[in-house]
Design an enzyme around this catalytic site. Structure first.
Site, mmCIF file in Angstrom:
data_model
loop_
_atom_site.group_PDB
_atom_site.id
_atom_site.type_symbol
_atom_site.label_atom_id
_atom_site.label_comp_id
_atom_site.label_asym_id
_atom_site.label_seq_id
_atom_site.Cartn_x
_atom_site.Cartn_y
_atom_site.Cartn_z
ATOM 1 N N GLU A 263 0.827 -1.209 0.000
ATOM 2 C CA GLU A 263 0.000 0.000 0.000
ATOM 3 C C GLU A 263 0.863 1.260 0.000
ATOM 4 O OE1 GLU A 263 -3.692 -1.915 2.573
ATOM 5 O OE2 GLU A 263 -2.011 -0.982 3.622
ATOM 6 N N THR A 422 -9.402 -0.197 0.082
ATOM 7 C CA THR A 422 -9.849 -1.311 0.926
ATOM 8 C C THR A 422 -11.056 -0.927 1.785
ATOM 9 O OG1 THR A 422 -8.324 -0.699 2.696
ATOM 10 C CG2 THR A 422 -7.491 -2.209 1.024
#
Length: 554
Positions: A263, A422
């Site tokens: 990420e 997410t």
């Protein structure tokens, strides 16, 4: 032999928008009904685990010409929208296990993977996602790449008529939520870390984090004479050259890792050794010598040399709450001139890192037909406070009065990358009240930022969920956000268990149908729904392909 026929008035095989970056354009206009011969179940002794796997694999065997079959599979059926796509349909991918390719470069549980891929194809899944571990591929030394296990996996995916999202995983596996194995960075990189510990992120107390190379040395030759950006570019170039025949068709997407867990963020909330615990605020990661040098230069340029001596002294510790600190409390230092300077520098360094890595990826994969994407973390705790402390320590300068996701979306737009976000399965009402969580508001904010920047938005679930409530939330979010794709976390034995599998298949169909979520019946004599069991089996029996996959995973 009993004959199992899968038919539908509209294709259940994830027809998707032909204008999406995540879709190739096949030549077929319609997909024929899928028929497979399924052995009738024996009423004698129960078949062995191996026999069930063999039967399931035979029952779902793909056509001889895999690439042509894959094009037929994803061509779509008749629907209300142009291109054969039901209005609002979203393709679903499934993450493969983290250790699908293990630390030694071996493809793990090949028979289980093959059976699982066939089961996923039968459910209408578009494809799968796999981590392409830097620590595995370049383990033997700088510039020595071992792609063989991944090459076999790509062929398996192609034979199954599925597509692949390949993650350039430049981080270690181990020490974060959901990590079930340990795959460190390449040994030669660990050697460099030992001789120069400042090439990894460091917190205020001097704790080093070996998950990912510090962005502070992006442009410095700290890895055997190469910069980290050069190392990442060389790795991606080698991947492109090895898999050039599959890019843009079987390999649909390249997700570019840019930090811990792949990420774009700092490792501000590491779970290893109990360092952090939810819903702690985390800590700033700016204390290696390269980050400190950058901060000193920025402070001098701002005319406040005293601001460059280090990060905020009153920002607290990993497990604390915002109101326990001088920096993050309601009227804390974060909102002062110094706080704004520091947060602008800290988040700006992350943005520049993301842009550098994506620029390298764009140069490598441009023209291949594969879509680029980047993952942004869904840090939803303390979202309801003024300071949004957990987002700030992760590098997202997002507060009640400042949009921290718009700059990220604009950076991705510049590089033509999809924004993958997410926590799509979470609801505000399900979160603990003391943590001031709001995943739904966060998703809405990110959706708005992506829309304003003209960036496609894709999604993932943050935690493993198999319940109807989580699937319904994803469907609702997808419908409202216009997701380009959704990647489900994660393929394992539990996914193929009876009730979980039925919920999942129903979810995949709902995503393809644009949000309608009818219950999937156990039996379908009218041939309008997918029946994934033996035609003459007992009601409680699993779908044969799911049973074979579950047995193999064991």
């Amino acid at each position: 032999m009993a004959l199992m026929t899968l038919r539908s008035t509209t294709s259940f095989l994830s027809p998707v928008d032909p204008n999406s970056k995540l879709l190739h354009k096949p030549g077929a206009d319609d997909a024929p009904p899928s028929c497979a011969s399924v052995p009738a179940p024996s009423h004698a002794a129960a078949p062995s685990r191996r026999l069930r796997l063999v039967r399931a694999g035979a029952a779902m065997a793909p056509a001889p010409a895999p690439r042509e079959a894959a094009e037929l599979l994803h061509a779509g059926g008749a629907g209300p929208d142009h291109g054969g796509r039901p209005r609002g349909g979203v393709p679903v991918y499934v993450m493969l296990p983290l250790d699908t390719v293990g630390p030694g470069g071996q493809l793990s549980r090949q028979r289980a993977v093959a059976a699982s891929l066939m089961a996923l194809r039968g459910a209408g899944v578009e494809g799968v996602m796999v981590d392409v571990w830097w620590g595995v591929v370049e383990r033997e030394g700088p510039g020595r790449y071992d792609w063989e296990a991944y090459a076999e996996l790509v062929r398996m995916v192609e034979r199954a008529g599925l597509r692949l999202q390949a993650v350039m995983s430049f981080h270690q596996c181990g020490g974060n939520v959901g990590d079930t194995c340990n795959i460190p960075l390449p040994p030669w990189v660990l050697e460099e870390m030992s001789s120069n510990p400042d090439i990894v992120y460091t917190d205020r107390s001097g704790r080093r984090n070996p998950e990912y190379i510090s962005l502070g040395c992006d442009t410095l030759p700290v890895l055997k004479g190469r910069t980290p950006i050069q190392v990442y570019a060389d790795y991606m170039r080698s991947f492109r050259d090895r898999f050039q025949d599959y890019l843009g068709n079987v390999i649909a997407e390249i997700q570019v890792g840019m930090g811990p867990c792949g990420e774009l963020r700092y490792p501000s909330y590491p779970e290893a050794n109990g360092t952090w615990r939810f819903p702690g605020i985390g800590e700033f990661q700016c204390y290696d010598k390269y980050m400190r040098a950058s901060l000193e230069a920025a402070a001098a340029a701002a005319g406040h040399k005293e601001w460059g001596s280090g990060g905020p002294h009153d920002a607290g510790e990993y497990k604390q709450m915002p109101e326990d600190t001088g920096f993050f409390r309601h009227d804390g230092t974060w909102s002062t001139e110094y706080g704004q300077f520091f947060l602008q520098w800290y988040s700006g360094m992350l943005l520049e890192h993301g842009d550098r890595v994506l620029a390298a990826a764009e140069a490598v994969f441009g023209g291949t037909g594969a879509t680029l994407s980047a993952k942004v973390a869904g840090i939803h705790w303390h979202y309801g406070t003024r300071s949004h402390a957990a987002e700030l320590t992760a590098g997202y300068y997002n507060t009640r009065h400042r949009d921290g996701y718009a700059p990220i979306a604009r950076m991705l737009a510049k590089r033509g990358a999809v924004l993958n976000f997410t926590c799509m399965e979470m609801r505000d009402e399900q979160q603990p009240g003391h943590a001031s969580c709001s995943p739904e508001q966060l998703v809405r904010q990110v959706k708005a930022a992506a829309a304003a920047a003209g960036v496609e938005l894709a999604g993932e679930n943050a935690l493993e969920r198999y319940d109807e409530a989580a699937f319904s939330q994803v469907v609702s979010t997808a419908r409202g956000a216009g997701l380009a794709a959704f990647t489900y976390l994660r393929m394992n034995k539990a996914l193929f268990d009876g009730d979980n599998w039925r919920e999942f298949v129903s979810f995949v169909r709902a995503m393809a149908d644009g949000g309608a979520r009818p219950a999937l019946p156990r039996c379908d004599t009218g041939h309008s729904d997918l029946y994934v069991g033996f035609l003459d089996a007992a009601k409680e029996r699993k779908a044969p392909e799911a049973e074979g996959a579950a047995a193999a995973v064991v």
